[in-house]
Scaffold this active site. Structure first.
Site, PDB file in Angstrom:
ATOM      1  N   GLY A  71       0.799  -1.217   0.000  1.00  0.00           N
ATOM      2  CA  GLY A  71       0.000   0.000   0.000  1.00  0.00           C
ATOM      3  C   GLY A  71       0.830   1.263   0.000  1.00  0.00           C
ATOM      4  CG  ASN A 151      -5.362   3.897   9.427  1.00  0.00           C
ATOM      5  OD1 ASN A 151      -5.698   4.941   8.877  1.00  0.00           O
ATOM      6  ND2 ASN A 151      -4.336   3.844  10.256  1.00  0.00           N
ATOM      7  CD  GLN A 179      -7.103  -0.758   7.531  1.00  0.00           C
ATOM      8  OE1 GLN A 179      -7.879  -1.693   7.712  1.00  0.00           O
ATOM      9  NE2 GLN A 179      -5.872  -0.767   8.013  1.00  0.00           N
ATOM     10  CG  HIS A 201      -0.198  -6.270   5.194  1.00  0.00           C
ATOM     11  ND1 HIS A 201      -0.290  -5.939   6.519  1.00  0.00           N
ATOM     12  CD2 HIS A 201       0.047  -5.120   4.532  1.00  0.00           C
ATOM     13  CE1 HIS A 201      -0.103  -4.633   6.664  1.00  0.00           C
ATOM     14  NE2 HIS A 201       0.110  -4.121   5.477  1.00  0.00           N
ATOM     15  CB  THR A 237      12.163  -9.779 -11.669  1.00  0.00           C
ATOM     16  OG1 THR A 237      13.234  -9.569 -12.589  1.00  0.00           O
ATOM     17  CG2 THR A 237      11.531 -11.134 -11.915  1.00  0.00           C
ATOM     18  CB  CYS A 324       2.116   2.822  11.462  1.00  0.00           C
ATOM     19  SG  CYS A 324       1.685   1.831  10.026  1.00  0.00           S
TER      20      CYS A 324
END
Length: 730
Positions: A71, A151, A179, A201, A237, A324
């Protein structure tokens, strides 16, 4: 038993279907998607399939999906990419005041590079008013970015209304949907947006994978240059393994979203109802209706969220404010923007349920929260008081030990405004940064007095009391004095903890006093929400033998008597991530008296001395150098550090006081290029019961080291004093 997980807004576990989909790309399909042979064709097909799975979830074309590392990268690419591509059309960005740092920090960066940004206010529910957006638009506006759902509090923004305004002005609209996807239906056409961020995630896919939806026709500049991967918009890649996982998660959500969202809402509402009934005074943050079905932001009045979470850490996993910033004691910027008072904001916990959440777990979690809250609030009934056998002292405090000291730069600004004492018999007072005050009684005797106390750094009360006593006595030894007696200073939450714990704290201190050959002659106690303990120590020294912290001379050698890292390690101890051997090693060091300096000073000229505590090695060295009067050279390879400290720093186990120290030290230090951030942090670490830093003439360097080794005294030569104005770390 694992804690009940209620932190799904922070991250989610992998779905079994995701693991199954990824497994072949761990074991068999390892080709480079850019290769033309069979191995490459297999992995290229997996990427194409995942692109279609994500497109199906949000209702777009597969070619409008671009894979990223998560994100944060998606937000960076959207905002910076549009800003760069449209730079000749304007330089104004509009966002909201409740965005994730992955948006606000990008805007702050752009503001430093010729752009301007408007941060739209929100109401008490965290909602942006469309009228405010329209008023904020100017002829120079080139991008609007407003998150879909918050969030922290879960408020869902009126994105369709906001994007309609943007479209009327011809301005691209980006939304961070990290979210919302996987919790509520998200369709790009219904929202009317041009760019949309996805974080794997948050969606039961792996960490390290995300996507950015870019509507056909919207032009952005790329950030990562190289080969022409991802439609020539993101070189590198492709991460086939995790792209496959994200695609599988998206397909699962396309099929099961109504049921998953229903379970999230059911368990979230169950938790909210149980908490409301038991604790009617709680406040629920966020919109009562336009809110994510899984998110519950609760303010517990009169309680610190981190303290409550510490009490629950073996039972529940949740977050204090934004995930966070789970270690921060600063009020959440989101809650502040909503007008939530700081006191309530600091007592806010975010619970977030998930697709796997179960009703039985929620009942257990609610009961745990209710009981812990009542204990912390200091209920008087014995049945809700913490038991001595189970109480963990560190769960009752925000900070640890000497790391709780005020920031040195803040303290300086206050002390310089106070008048200096004029008593000629006051040989050491507030005019210097020495460790204790010294008052002359007669030509042969001066009284040394100091006071030191702090919050628990270990859970065992006896050990805490002993370490606090050693730390307080250190200030007297650092002045070259012999301690004579001491007084207790204790703050104790008597309504929350049994008095037997205070008794053990005092016993620990008494054992140290006996080792130092002094008595503890009474003291003072108060009722407090946090346990704190220390000593007021009185000592004696000859007026001509006082050791000061700022009397070093150019050319003097610098010595340190204990390894660094106690602040970092004790933070790790609180988090239960320090092994038993390191625990014993650091405790033994903190329990060792700093009285060896008396023997050293009897045999060698000690030109300056200070103990290393809350301001860290560098902070105390800055004081020793007279804040620019002298310089110093520190040989980094000679500085002793406890084993395991570097690994803890790399794991971000860092006290807030340590970071404050580093910020302060940066103004005084000249760092060699090879010095890493980890090493800077260790040198700034806020020590509790650290060693002594002292200087002696250069000629005595080898003699001091030899003497200490013969006497079994820990010693390390770490550098020298210079006549410069900077401290150099090599």
């Amino acid at each position: 038993m694992q804690p009940i997980y209620l932190d799904y807004n922070a991250t989610t576990p992998l779905l079994p279907e995701v693991i199954t989909a990824m497994k072949p790309y761990l074991e068999s399909f390892y080709g480079n998607p850019s290769s033309a042979h069979r191995y490459g064709i297999q992995t290229k097909a997996a990427i194409t399939r995942a692109r279609g799975q994500i497109a199906g979830l949000i209702g777009c074309r597969p070619e409008e999906i671009l894979f990223t590392s998560g994100g944060t990268e998606s937000n960076n690419l959207a905002i910076k990419g549009i800003s760069s591509a449209r730079r000749n059309q304007g330089n104004h960005i509009i966002t909201s005041s409740v965005e994730h740092p992955a948006v606000t920090e990008v805007c702050r960066y752009l503001e430093q590079n010729g752009f301007t940004a408007t941060y739209l206010p929100v109401d008490g529910f965290g909602m942006v008013d469309p009228d405010d957006l329209e008023k904020a638009i100017t002829s120079r506006t080139i991008l609007i970015s407003v998150m879909h759902a918050n969030n922290e509090v879960g408020t869902i923004q009126p994105i369709a209304e906001l994007s309609k305004i943007a479209k009327a002005f011809g301005i691209p609209f980006h939304t961070d949907a990290a979210q919302s996807i996987g919790k509520i239906p998200v369709t790009v056409d219904n929202l009317g947006i041009d760019l949309l961020t996805i974080a794997g995630h948050k969606l039961y896919a792996p960490k390290g994978i995300g996507a950015l939806y870019i509507r056909t026709g919207v032009q952005i500049d790329k950030l990562i240059h190289g080969a022409s991967h991802e439609f020539n918009l993101r070189a590198g890649t492709e991460n086939v393994l995790e792209i496959t996982g994200l695609g599988a998660a998206a397909e699962w959500m396309t099929r099961h979203l109504p049921d998953a969202a229903g379970n999230m809402r059911k368990t979230r509402d169950q938790l909210e109802d149980l908490l409301r009934k038991a604790i009617p005074e709680i406040l629920i943050n966020g919109h009562p209706e336009r809110r994510l079905p899984n998110t519950l932001s609760v303010s517990f009045p009169g309680t610190d969220a981190n303290t409550l979470l510490d009490a629950l850490q073996d039972k529940i996993a949740a977050s204090a404010g934004a995930a966070c910033h789970s270690d921060s004691v600063v009020a959440s910027s989101v809650l502040r923007a909503m007008g939530v008072p700081d006191e309530a904001a600091l007592g806010t916990i975010r619970f977030s349920t998930g697709q796997p959440s179960a009703a039985d777990d929620v009942r257990i979690a609610a009961d745990s929260v209710i009981q812990a809250y009542r204990k912390i609030k200091g209920a008087s009934e014995p049945t809700v008081q913490f038991e001595a056998e189970t109480a963990r002292l560190t769960q009752f405090t925000r900070g640890l030990g000497c790391a709780c000291k005020l920031r040195p730069q803040d303290l300086e600004s206050i002390l310089k405004k106070l008048p200096r004492p004029a008593d000629p018999n006051l040989l050491v007072g507030t005019d210097t940064s020495d460790d204790a005050a010294v008052y002359k009684i007669n030509d042969d005797t001066a009284i040394v007095q100091t006071v030191d106390f702090f919050t628990p750094i270990v859970d065992d009360p006896y050990t805490f009391g002993a370490i606090a006593a050693v730390n307080a006595l250190s200030d007297v030894y650092a002045m070259g004095a012999k301690p004579m007696w001491a007084l207790n200073l204790a703050a104790f939450p008597a309504k929350r903890l049994p008095m037997s714990i205070l008794e053990k704290i005092l016993q620990g201190a008494q054992s140290v006093a006996e080792k130092a050959g002094i008595s503890i002659a009474g003291g003072h106690t108060i009722e407090d929400s946090e346990p704190k303990y220390g000593l007021c120590v009185t000592g004696v020294v000859h007026p001509d033998k006082i050791l000061r912290n700022h009397t070093a001379r150019p050319g003097d050698s610098l010595f340190l008597t204990k390894p660094l890292g106690t602040g970092i390690i004790t933070t790790g101890i609180k988090r239960k991530i320090v092994d038993e051997d390191l625990y014993k090693e650091v405790i033994a060091s903190m329990l060792r008296l700093n009285d060896d300096i008396l023997a050293i000073a009897e045999n060698f000229l000690v030109t300056a001395c200070t103990d290393v505590t809350g301001f860290g090695l560098l902070g105390h060295l800055i004081e020793m150098c007279g804040k620019g009067r002298l310089g110093a050279e520190i040989n980094l390879s000679e500085v002793p550090v406890f084993s395991g400290v570097r690994e803890l720093v790399l794991a971000d186990v860092i006290p807030g006081g340590t970071l404050n120290n580093l910020e302060y030290a940066n103004h005084h230090i000249k760092w060699a290029e090879r010095v890493t951030r980890t090493e800077k942090i260790i040198l700034s670490d806020a020590q509790t019961s650290g060693g002594l830093l002292f200087s002696a003439p250069k000629r005595d360097k080898d003699g001091v080291v030899r003497f200490c080794k013969e006497k079994g005294i820990f010693i390390s030569w770490i550098g020298m004093i210079t006549d410069g104005q900077k401290i150099s770390v090599q």
